[in-house]
Design an enzyme around this catalytic site. Structure first.
Site, PDB file in Angstrom:
ATOM      1  N   HIS A 142      -5.291  -6.508  -7.694  1.00 22.66           N
ATOM      2  CA  HIS A 142      -6.263  -5.492  -8.102  1.00 22.66           C
ATOM      3  C   HIS A 142      -5.986  -4.939  -9.499  1.00 22.66           C
ATOM      4  CE1 HIS A 142      -3.305  -2.470  -6.416  1.00 22.66           C
ATOM      5  NE2 HIS A 142      -3.741  -1.792  -7.468  1.00 22.66           N
TER       6      HIS A 142
ATOM      7  N   ASP B 277      -3.036  -9.441  -2.158  1.00 26.10           N
ATOM      8  CA  ASP B 277      -3.112  -8.547  -3.319  1.00 26.10           C
ATOM      9  C   ASP B 277      -2.004  -8.867  -4.314  1.00 26.10           C
ATOM     10  OD1 ASP B 277      -4.106  -6.592  -4.985  1.00 26.10           O
ATOM     11  OD2 ASP B 277      -3.047  -4.950  -3.995  1.00 26.10           O
TER      12      ASP B 277
ATOM     13  N   SER C 247       1.281   0.270  -9.258  1.00 24.15           N
ATOM     14  CA  SER C 247       0.799  -0.953  -8.616  1.00 24.15           C
ATOM     15  C   SER C 247       1.366  -2.201  -9.285  1.00 24.15           C
ATOM     16  CB  SER C 247      -0.729  -1.012  -8.677  1.00 24.15           C
ATOM     17  OG  SER C 247      -1.302  -0.015  -7.878  1.00 24.15           O
TER      18      SER C 247
END
Length: 199
Positions: free
Chosen positions: A15, A54, A127
Protein backbone atom coordinates in the site's frame (compact mmCIF):
# COMPACT_ATOMS: atom_id res chain seq x y z
CA UNK A 1 11.28 -0.10 3.95
CA UNK A 2 14.46 -2.06 4.59
CA UNK A 3 17.19 -3.71 2.53
CA UNK A 4 17.23 -7.50 2.37
CA UNK A 5 20.40 -8.05 0.36
CA UNK A 6 23.52 -6.27 -0.89
CA UNK A 7 22.08 -5.90 -4.40
CA UNK A 8 19.71 -3.18 -3.24
CA UNK A 9 16.57 -5.28 -2.92
CA UNK A 10 14.22 -3.52 -0.54
CA UNK A 11 10.98 -4.62 1.12
CA UNK A 12 8.07 -2.35 1.96
CA UNK A 13 4.28 -2.55 2.09
CA UNK A 14 2.26 -2.84 -1.10
CA UNK A 15 0.00 0.00 0.00
CA UNK A 16 3.03 2.31 0.27
CA UNK A 17 3.80 2.07 -3.47
CA UNK A 18 0.34 1.16 -4.76
CA UNK A 19 -0.38 2.80 -8.15
CA UNK A 20 3.03 4.46 -8.18
CA UNK A 21 5.42 4.15 -11.11
CA UNK A 22 8.16 6.61 -10.15
CA UNK A 23 9.67 5.90 -6.75
CA UNK A 24 12.56 7.44 -4.82
CA UNK A 25 14.14 6.24 -1.58
CA UNK A 26 16.03 7.97 1.21
CA UNK A 27 18.89 6.06 2.80
CA UNK A 28 21.10 6.96 5.73
CA UNK A 29 24.71 6.02 6.26
CA UNK A 30 27.09 6.86 9.05
CA UNK A 31 29.70 9.40 8.01
CA UNK A 32 33.32 9.74 9.17
CA UNK A 33 32.22 11.96 12.06
CA UNK A 34 29.73 9.33 13.27
CA UNK A 35 26.70 11.33 12.18
CA UNK A 36 24.14 9.86 9.80
CA UNK A 37 24.15 11.32 6.30
CA UNK A 38 20.90 11.52 4.37
CA UNK A 39 20.86 10.51 0.73
CA UNK A 40 18.09 10.37 -1.86
CA UNK A 41 18.17 7.66 -4.51
CA UNK A 42 15.94 7.98 -7.57
CA UNK A 43 14.83 5.53 -10.25
CA UNK A 44 13.81 2.77 -7.88
CA UNK A 45 12.73 -0.34 -9.77
CA UNK A 46 9.56 -2.21 -8.81
CA UNK A 47 10.33 -5.93 -8.79
CA UNK A 48 7.19 -7.56 -7.37
CA UNK A 49 3.88 -6.63 -5.76
CA UNK A 50 1.71 -8.80 -3.55
CA UNK A 51 -1.47 -7.08 -2.32
CA UNK A 52 -2.63 -10.20 -0.48
CA UNK A 53 0.28 -10.09 1.97
CA UNK A 54 0.57 -6.28 1.54
CA UNK A 55 4.21 -6.63 0.50
CA UNK A 56 6.30 -5.07 -2.25
CA UNK A 57 9.83 -5.78 -3.43
CA UNK A 58 11.84 -2.90 -4.88
CA UNK A 59 15.43 -2.54 -6.08
CA UNK A 60 17.65 0.46 -5.49
CA UNK A 61 20.15 1.07 -8.32
CA UNK A 62 23.80 0.38 -7.49
CA UNK A 63 25.73 3.38 -6.14
CA UNK A 64 29.46 3.78 -6.78
CA UNK A 65 30.21 5.21 -3.35
CA UNK A 66 27.58 3.42 -1.30
CA UNK A 67 27.48 -0.21 -0.23
CA UNK A 68 24.08 -1.53 0.77
CA UNK A 69 23.93 -3.24 4.15
CA UNK A 70 20.96 -5.59 4.54
CA UNK A 71 19.11 -6.45 7.73
CA UNK A 72 19.11 -9.91 9.27
CA UNK A 73 15.86 -11.83 8.90
CA UNK A 74 15.01 -14.07 11.84
CA UNK A 75 15.82 -17.68 10.98
CA UNK A 76 12.85 -18.96 12.94
CA UNK A 77 9.29 -17.74 13.35
CA UNK A 78 9.46 -18.51 17.06
CA UNK A 79 8.23 -15.37 18.82
CA UNK A 80 6.64 -15.13 22.24
CA UNK A 81 4.04 -12.94 23.88
CA UNK A 82 5.77 -10.40 26.09
CA UNK A 83 8.96 -10.46 24.02
CA UNK A 84 10.52 -7.02 23.64
CA UNK A 85 10.51 -5.55 20.12
CA UNK A 86 11.15 -2.21 18.46
CA UNK A 87 10.13 -0.60 15.17
CA UNK A 88 12.01 1.90 13.02
CA UNK A 89 10.27 4.18 10.57
CA UNK A 90 9.21 7.70 9.64
CA UNK A 91 5.99 8.21 11.61
CA UNK A 92 4.23 11.34 10.37
CA UNK A 93 7.41 12.29 8.51
CA UNK A 94 9.71 12.15 11.54
CA UNK A 95 12.66 10.30 10.01
CA UNK A 96 14.57 7.52 11.76
CA UNK A 97 12.18 7.26 14.69
CA UNK A 98 12.33 4.24 16.98
CA UNK A 99 9.41 2.94 19.03
CA UNK A 100 9.67 0.20 21.62
CA UNK A 101 7.13 -2.28 22.89
CA UNK A 102 6.34 -5.93 23.42
CA UNK A 103 4.52 -8.60 21.46
CA UNK A 104 0.89 -8.56 22.58
CA UNK A 105 0.04 -11.72 20.67
CA UNK A 106 1.85 -13.56 17.90
CA UNK A 107 -1.20 -14.76 15.98
CA UNK A 108 -3.86 -12.09 15.60
CA UNK A 109 -6.21 -12.96 12.74
CA UNK A 110 -7.37 -10.26 10.31
CA UNK A 111 -9.10 -11.06 7.01
CA UNK A 112 -7.64 -14.55 6.86
CA UNK A 113 -4.03 -13.56 7.58
CA UNK A 114 -2.11 -13.83 10.82
CA UNK A 115 -0.35 -10.76 12.23
CA UNK A 116 1.97 -10.03 15.12
CA UNK A 117 0.25 -7.63 17.50
CA UNK A 118 2.62 -5.26 19.25
CA UNK A 119 2.49 -2.37 21.69
CA UNK A 120 5.30 -0.63 19.77
CA UNK A 121 3.73 2.56 18.41
CA UNK A 122 2.84 2.27 14.72
CA UNK A 123 1.73 5.41 12.88
CA UNK A 124 1.40 6.53 9.25
CA UNK A 125 4.98 6.51 8.00
CA UNK A 126 5.92 3.31 9.84
CA UNK A 127 4.32 1.20 7.12
CA UNK A 128 6.76 -1.18 5.47
CA UNK A 129 9.40 -0.74 8.14
CA UNK A 130 11.07 -3.50 10.12
CA UNK A 131 9.97 -4.88 13.47
CA UNK A 132 13.10 -6.06 15.29
CA UNK A 133 13.64 -8.37 18.22
CA UNK A 134 16.33 -7.64 20.81
CA UNK A 135 18.87 -9.64 18.77
CA UNK A 136 18.52 -7.15 15.90
CA UNK A 137 16.66 -9.65 13.68
CA UNK A 138 13.61 -8.66 11.66
CA UNK A 139 10.62 -10.67 12.86
CA UNK A 140 7.96 -8.72 10.97
CA UNK A 141 7.03 -5.90 8.60
CA UNK A 142 4.99 -3.17 10.29
CA UNK A 143 1.89 -2.33 8.32
CA UNK A 144 -1.09 -1.04 10.31
CA UNK A 145 -2.64 0.05 13.61
CA UNK A 146 -6.14 0.33 14.97
CA UNK A 147 -7.49 3.86 14.70
CA UNK A 148 -8.38 5.70 17.90
CA UNK A 149 -6.43 3.13 19.93
CA UNK A 150 -3.02 3.15 21.58
CA UNK A 151 -0.55 0.29 21.64
CA UNK A 152 -2.39 -1.78 19.02
CA UNK A 153 0.02 -2.06 16.11
CA UNK A 154 0.40 -4.96 13.72
CA UNK A 155 3.18 -6.49 11.67
CA UNK A 156 3.34 -9.11 8.92
CA UNK A 157 5.27 -12.11 10.34
CA UNK A 158 8.63 -12.95 8.78
CA UNK A 159 7.44 -16.36 7.41
CA UNK A 160 5.04 -14.48 5.07
CA UNK A 161 7.93 -12.24 4.04
CA UNK A 162 10.23 -15.18 3.31
CA UNK A 163 7.50 -16.88 1.30
CA UNK A 164 7.03 -13.72 -0.75
CA UNK A 165 10.77 -13.31 -1.35
CA UNK A 166 11.20 -16.95 -2.36
CA UNK A 167 8.32 -16.75 -4.84
CA UNK A 168 8.45 -13.11 -5.93
CA UNK A 169 8.58 -14.09 -9.61
CA UNK A 170 4.93 -15.10 -9.31
CA UNK A 171 4.11 -11.49 -8.46
CA UNK A 172 6.56 -9.86 -10.86
CA UNK A 173 5.75 -6.31 -11.90
CA UNK A 174 5.68 -5.46 -15.61
CA UNK A 175 5.73 -1.77 -16.47
CA UNK A 176 3.91 -2.48 -19.74
CA UNK A 177 1.18 -4.46 -18.02
CA UNK A 178 0.20 -2.76 -14.76
CA UNK A 179 -2.09 -5.65 -13.85
CA UNK A 180 0.77 -8.12 -13.75
CA UNK A 181 1.48 -9.57 -10.36
CA UNK A 182 -1.18 -7.86 -8.33
CA UNK A 183 -4.56 -8.12 -10.00
CA UNK A 184 -6.39 -11.06 -11.45
CA UNK A 185 -9.17 -10.46 -13.96
CA UNK A 186 -12.46 -12.29 -13.60
CA UNK A 187 -13.26 -14.91 -16.18
CA UNK A 188 -15.73 -13.67 -18.84
CA UNK A 189 -19.37 -14.39 -18.15
CA UNK A 190 -21.26 -16.84 -20.31
CA UNK A 191 -23.14 -14.90 -23.01
CA UNK A 192 -25.74 -17.50 -23.85
CA UNK A 193 -27.47 -20.10 -21.77
CA UNK A 194 -26.53 -23.72 -22.14
CA UNK A 195 -28.56 -25.59 -24.79
CA UNK A 196 -31.28 -27.91 -23.62
CA UNK A 197 -30.27 -31.55 -23.61
CA UNK A 198 -32.95 -34.05 -24.56
CA UNK A 199 -32.80 -37.54 -23.17
Amino acid sequence: GFLVNENGFCVTNYHVVERETRIAATVFRRGPDGEFQRRRIDDIKIIALNPFFDLALLQLPAQKDLKFKPVFLAKTDEVHEGEEVFAIGNPLGLERSVSQGIIGTKNRNFRGLVYIQTTAEINPGNSGGPLFNTRGEVIGVTNMKLLFAEGLGFAIPVPYLKLFLANHEAFAYDRNNPNTGFRYLDAPRRKTSAPDVKK
